[in-house]
Design an enzyme around this catalytic site. Structure first.
Site, short mmCIF file in Angstrom:
data_model
loop_
_atom_site.label_atom_id
_atom_site.label_comp_id
_atom_site.label_asym_id
_atom_site.label_seq_id
_atom_site.Cartn_x
_atom_site.Cartn_y
_atom_site.Cartn_z
N PRO A 76 -4.40 -6.44 -4.46
CA PRO A 76 -5.23 -5.31 -4.06
C PRO A 76 -4.48 -4.10 -3.48
O PRO A 76 -4.86 -2.97 -3.72
CB PRO A 76 -6.16 -5.90 -2.99
N ASN A 80 -0.39 -6.63 0.56
CA ASN A 80 -0.46 -7.89 -0.21
C ASN A 80 0.80 -8.07 -1.06
O ASN A 80 1.33 -9.17 -1.18
CB ASN A 80 -1.67 -7.90 -1.14
N THR A 106 -1.81 -1.45 -7.93
CA THR A 106 -1.64 -0.01 -7.67
C THR A 106 -1.29 0.15 -6.20
O THR A 106 -2.11 -0.13 -5.33
CB THR A 106 -2.92 0.78 -8.01
N LYS A 181 -0.03 6.61 -12.45
CA LYS A 181 -1.37 6.06 -12.17
C LYS A 181 -2.06 6.87 -11.07
O LYS A 181 -3.24 7.23 -11.18
CB LYS A 181 -1.21 4.60 -11.75
N LYS A 256 -9.03 4.27 -2.07
CA LYS A 256 -7.68 3.73 -1.85
C LYS A 256 -6.63 4.50 -2.64
O LYS A 256 -5.59 4.90 -2.11
CB LYS A 256 -7.64 2.24 -2.24
#
Length: 308
Positions: A76, A80, A106, A181, A256
């Site tokens: 996520p 992480n 991402t 991205k 995010k």
């Protein structure tokens, strides 16, 4: 095992860490293409379906790294990724020399660079390969992968990523996949807000939303949000706006990604006036009950705001 001989043993096992909404369908496509998959997830219930399809499930990323010399991670957020690679039960605790580590999360490009350095110290190769296309494309194997890393390793990475995606694009050094991205999603967010505002204004001025959409899409205002992913309920079928904004790309995830755009812009002293404003709008939506809805629900949010 040398790096060049790794790609020769093509159907040797592949490790997969992170079996969420994106990781699970991606790992399934590897199985479909005949790769034995060794997987792990912090939530054991996420592993059940893949186990039934023949994947071997282990308890930690370190155990996966002990068994496989090609590993894909789909997680996520930055913390992480740091935990899965460098934590006490992380991949780098047991990684084999010459291993290829591909992260499709991402995250901040700076974290990708950190992970690449840490992997290099262990004799492994790290590449960032974030994806575009969402859950639908993950299931159908039609994702776009934006890949950053050592160019000589791109062929080996592409072999695996092509099982899960229709487009695999080499972007440059580590971190450039993330950069591509983040830039795309910033434009997507700005475009969606613009489309929602435009549609709302047109409706207020007495235009039929389907007619307005038709005119936009044959005019210079046309964009992906207007012609493929329209935010107005009833204008298009098969998009989240036609289904009470369920599914699709969640507002939380967009907030995010815009946070990442904001951080990278601050670090590079780049002005992103509309990008910053888009970040605040999607953050506010998360606080107002839109967190679980598709990001095109910004149309509904705008309608609600003016009603107060």
């Amino acid at each position: 095992m040398s790096i060049s001989s790794r790609s020769m043993a093509s159907k040797t096992q592949v490790g997969f860490v992170g079996l969420g909404n994106m990781g699970s369908p991606m790992a399934k496509n590897l199985l479909k293409h005949g790769y034995p998959v060794i997987a792990t997830d912090v939530f054991p219930e996420s592993c059940k379906e893949l186990q039934e399809l023949g994947a071997q499930i282990l308890d930690s990323p370190a155990e996966v790294a002990d068994k496989a010399d090609r590993i894909i991670t789909m997680l996520p957020s930055s913390p992480n990724v740091i935990e899965v690679y460098t934590g006490p039960n992380g991949i780098l605790k047991k990684v084999k020399k010459g291993s290829l580590l591909i992260d499709s999360s991402t995250i901040d490009p700076a974290v990708s660079k950190e992970m690449a350095l840490a992997a290099e110290k262990m004799g492994a190769v790290f590449m960032d390969a974030p994806v575009s296309g969402g859950v639908g494309a993950a299931s159908s194997g039609k994702l776009t992968f934006m890949v950053g890393g050592v160019e000589e390793e791109f062929t080996a990475a592409k072999e695996l990523l092509s099982c899960m995606g229709a487009n695999v694009v080499y972007c440059g050094q580590v971190g450039t996949g993330q950069a591509a991205k983040i830039c795309n999603n910033m434009l997507l967010a700005i475009g969606m807000i613009g489309t929602a505002e435009t549609m709302n204004l047109g409706i207020r001025l007495g235009l039929d939303p389907k007619l307005l959409t038709k005119i936009l899409n044959m005019s210079s205002g046309r964009c992906w949000s207007s012609d493929t992913y329209n935010p107005v309920p009833g204008v298009m079928e098969g998009v989240p706006s036609a289904n009470n904004y369920q599914g699709g790309f969640g507002t939380t995830l967009m907030a995010k990604d815009l946070g990442l755009a904001q951080n990278t812009a601050t670090n590079t002293k780049t002005p992103i006036l509309l990008g910053s404003l888009a970040h605040q709008i999607f953050r506010m939506m998360c606080a107002r009950g839109y967190a679980g809805k598709d990001f095109s629900s910004v149309f509904q949010f705008l309608r609600e705001e003016e009603g107060q």
